[in-house]
Scaffold this motif. Structure first.
Motif, PDB file in Angstrom:
ATOM      1  N   ALA A  66       0.985  -0.616   0.005  1.00  0.00           N
ATOM      2  CA  ALA A  66       0.049   0.176  -0.174  1.00  0.00           C
ATOM      3  C   ALA A  66       1.041   1.442  -0.059  1.00  0.00           C
TER       4      ALA A  66
ATOM      5  N   ASN B 293       0.790   4.012  -2.726  1.00  0.00           N
ATOM      6  CA  ASN B 293       0.381   5.204  -2.461  1.00  0.00           C
ATOM      7  C   ASN B 293       1.659   6.360  -3.269  1.00  0.00           C
TER       8      ASN B 293
ATOM      9  N   ARG C  32      -9.123  -0.809  -6.340  1.00  0.00           N
ATOM     10  CA  ARG C  32      -8.527  -2.213  -6.190  1.00  0.00           C
ATOM     11  C   ARG C  32      -8.656  -2.864  -5.256  1.00  0.00           C
TER      12      ARG C  32
ATOM     13  N   ASP D  87     -10.375  -6.581  -3.446  1.00  0.00           N
ATOM     14  CA  ASP D  87      -8.839  -8.153  -2.564  1.00  0.00           C
ATOM     15  C   ASP D  87      -9.371  -8.972  -1.545  1.00  0.00           C
TER      16      ASP D  87
HETATM   17  C1  FMN Z   1      -7.765  -4.025   4.258  1.00  0.00           C
HETATM   18  C2  FMN Z   1      -6.254  -4.138   2.860  1.00  0.00           C
HETATM   19  C3  FMN Z   1      -5.944  -1.991   2.693  1.00  0.00           C
HETATM   20  C4  FMN Z   1      -5.248  -1.889   2.032  1.00  0.00           C
HETATM   21  N1  FMN Z   1      -4.801  -0.376   1.580  1.00  0.00           N
HETATM   22  C5  FMN Z   1      -4.205  -0.564  -0.128  1.00  0.00           C
HETATM   23  C6  FMN Z   1      -3.956   1.829  -0.167  1.00  0.00           C
HETATM   24  O1  FMN Z   1      -4.263   1.979   0.501  1.00  0.00           O
HETATM   25  N2  FMN Z   1      -3.108   0.931  -2.236  1.00  0.00           N
HETATM   26  C7  FMN Z   1      -2.949   0.269  -2.426  1.00  0.00           C
HETATM   27  O2  FMN Z   1      -2.518   0.221  -3.247  1.00  0.00           O
HETATM   28  N3  FMN Z   1      -3.285  -0.809  -2.432  1.00  0.00           N
HETATM   29  C8  FMN Z   1      -3.840  -0.845  -0.903  1.00  0.00           C
HETATM   30  N4  FMN Z   1      -4.187  -2.793  -0.712  1.00  0.00           N
HETATM   31  C9  FMN Z   1      -3.670  -3.559  -1.355  1.00  0.00           C
HETATM   32  C10 FMN Z   1      -4.433  -3.692  -2.198  1.00  0.00           C
HETATM   33  O3  FMN Z   1      -5.561  -4.435  -2.667  1.00  0.00           O
HETATM   34  C11 FMN Z   1      -3.785  -4.577  -4.390  1.00  0.00           C
HETATM   35  O4  FMN Z   1      -3.122  -5.740  -2.911  1.00  0.00           O
HETATM   36  C12 FMN Z   1      -2.046  -3.596  -4.425  1.00  0.00           C
HETATM   37  O5  FMN Z   1      -2.816  -2.592  -4.550  1.00  0.00           O
HETATM   38  C13 FMN Z   1      -2.276  -4.412  -5.202  1.00  0.00           C
HETATM   39  O6  FMN Z   1      -0.948  -3.506  -6.068  1.00  0.00           O
HETATM   40  P1  FMN Z   1       0.486  -4.285  -7.001  1.00  0.00           P
HETATM   41  O7  FMN Z   1      -0.840  -4.452  -8.279  1.00  0.00           O
HETATM   42  O8  FMN Z   1       1.807  -3.903  -6.763  1.00  0.00           O
HETATM   43  O9  FMN Z   1       0.533  -5.395  -7.101  1.00  0.00           O
HETATM   44  C14 FMN Z   1      -4.991  -3.149   0.496  1.00  0.00           C
HETATM   45  C15 FMN Z   1      -5.266  -4.546   0.573  1.00  0.00           C
HETATM   46  C16 FMN Z   1      -6.512  -4.761   1.594  1.00  0.00           C
HETATM   47  C17 FMN Z   1      -7.227  -5.663   2.038  1.00  0.00           C
END
Ligand code: FMN
Length: 150
Positions: free
Chosen positions: A31, A35, A68, A72
């Protein structure tokens, strides 16, 4: 103008506290990397059962990121509590802060009227923001303390 979105979801990350914390560190590290790239800041509050997250940044980036995240499989039933334009970020220094509910921060939850278990359906986004700001302040104070002690 900054867009700020608050949602909650059900935590489906399996395992005991330690396993969950490891998985959560992984989520936070991805994240934070994304971000920083997307100009998103915010805070993630979680316990064994729930996630409550605040995302802020450019509207299109916030929407993309939320879309996105909502897909998840580590959580389910993501549901938006509030999405609005604000003049300033509440978490300008946090690409994504995170706080697991633990004994250490129990007092802060109690101060916000949240007893043994958090029920996000009974929270509103204003309460979430206040809780997150207090958890952030606690974390910051702790880090400073550690630096002094070290
Ligand atoms: C509770 C929760 C919060 C998340 N927060 C973020 C976030 O703030 N930013 C983000 O990019 N991904 C966040 N993710 C992960 C995304 O669901 C996703 O797996 C990720 O953005 C994929 O990144 P990638 O394409 O670089 O692998 C979060 C996942 C969960 C379960």
């Amino acid at each position: 103008m900054i867009h700020q979105l608050v949602y909650f979801s059900r935590n489906t990350v399996p395992g005991d506290d330690r396993v969950m914390l490891t998985n959560l560190r992984e989520i936070l590290s991805v994240a934070q990397r994304n971000n920083v790239r997307d100009g998103i800041t915010g805070f993630l509050i979680f316990d064994k059962t729930w996630f409550v997250q605040i995302l802020e940044g450019e509207r299109i980036k916030v929407t993309e990121t939320y879309t996105r995240i909502a897909r998840d499989t580590r959580h389910s039933g993501a549901s938006i509590m509030n999405a609005r334009d604000v003049t300033d970020r509440s978490f300008p220094d946090w690409s994504m802060g995170g706080a697991m509910r633990s004994v250490e921060v129990q007092e802060i939850y109690l101060q916000h009227g949240i007893g043994s278990s958090m029920d996000p359906s009974k929270l509103n986004s204003t309460k979430v923001l206040q809780l997150a700001l207090d958890l952030q302040a606690f974390d910051t104070a702790k880090r400073h303390g550690q630096r002094r002690a070290g």
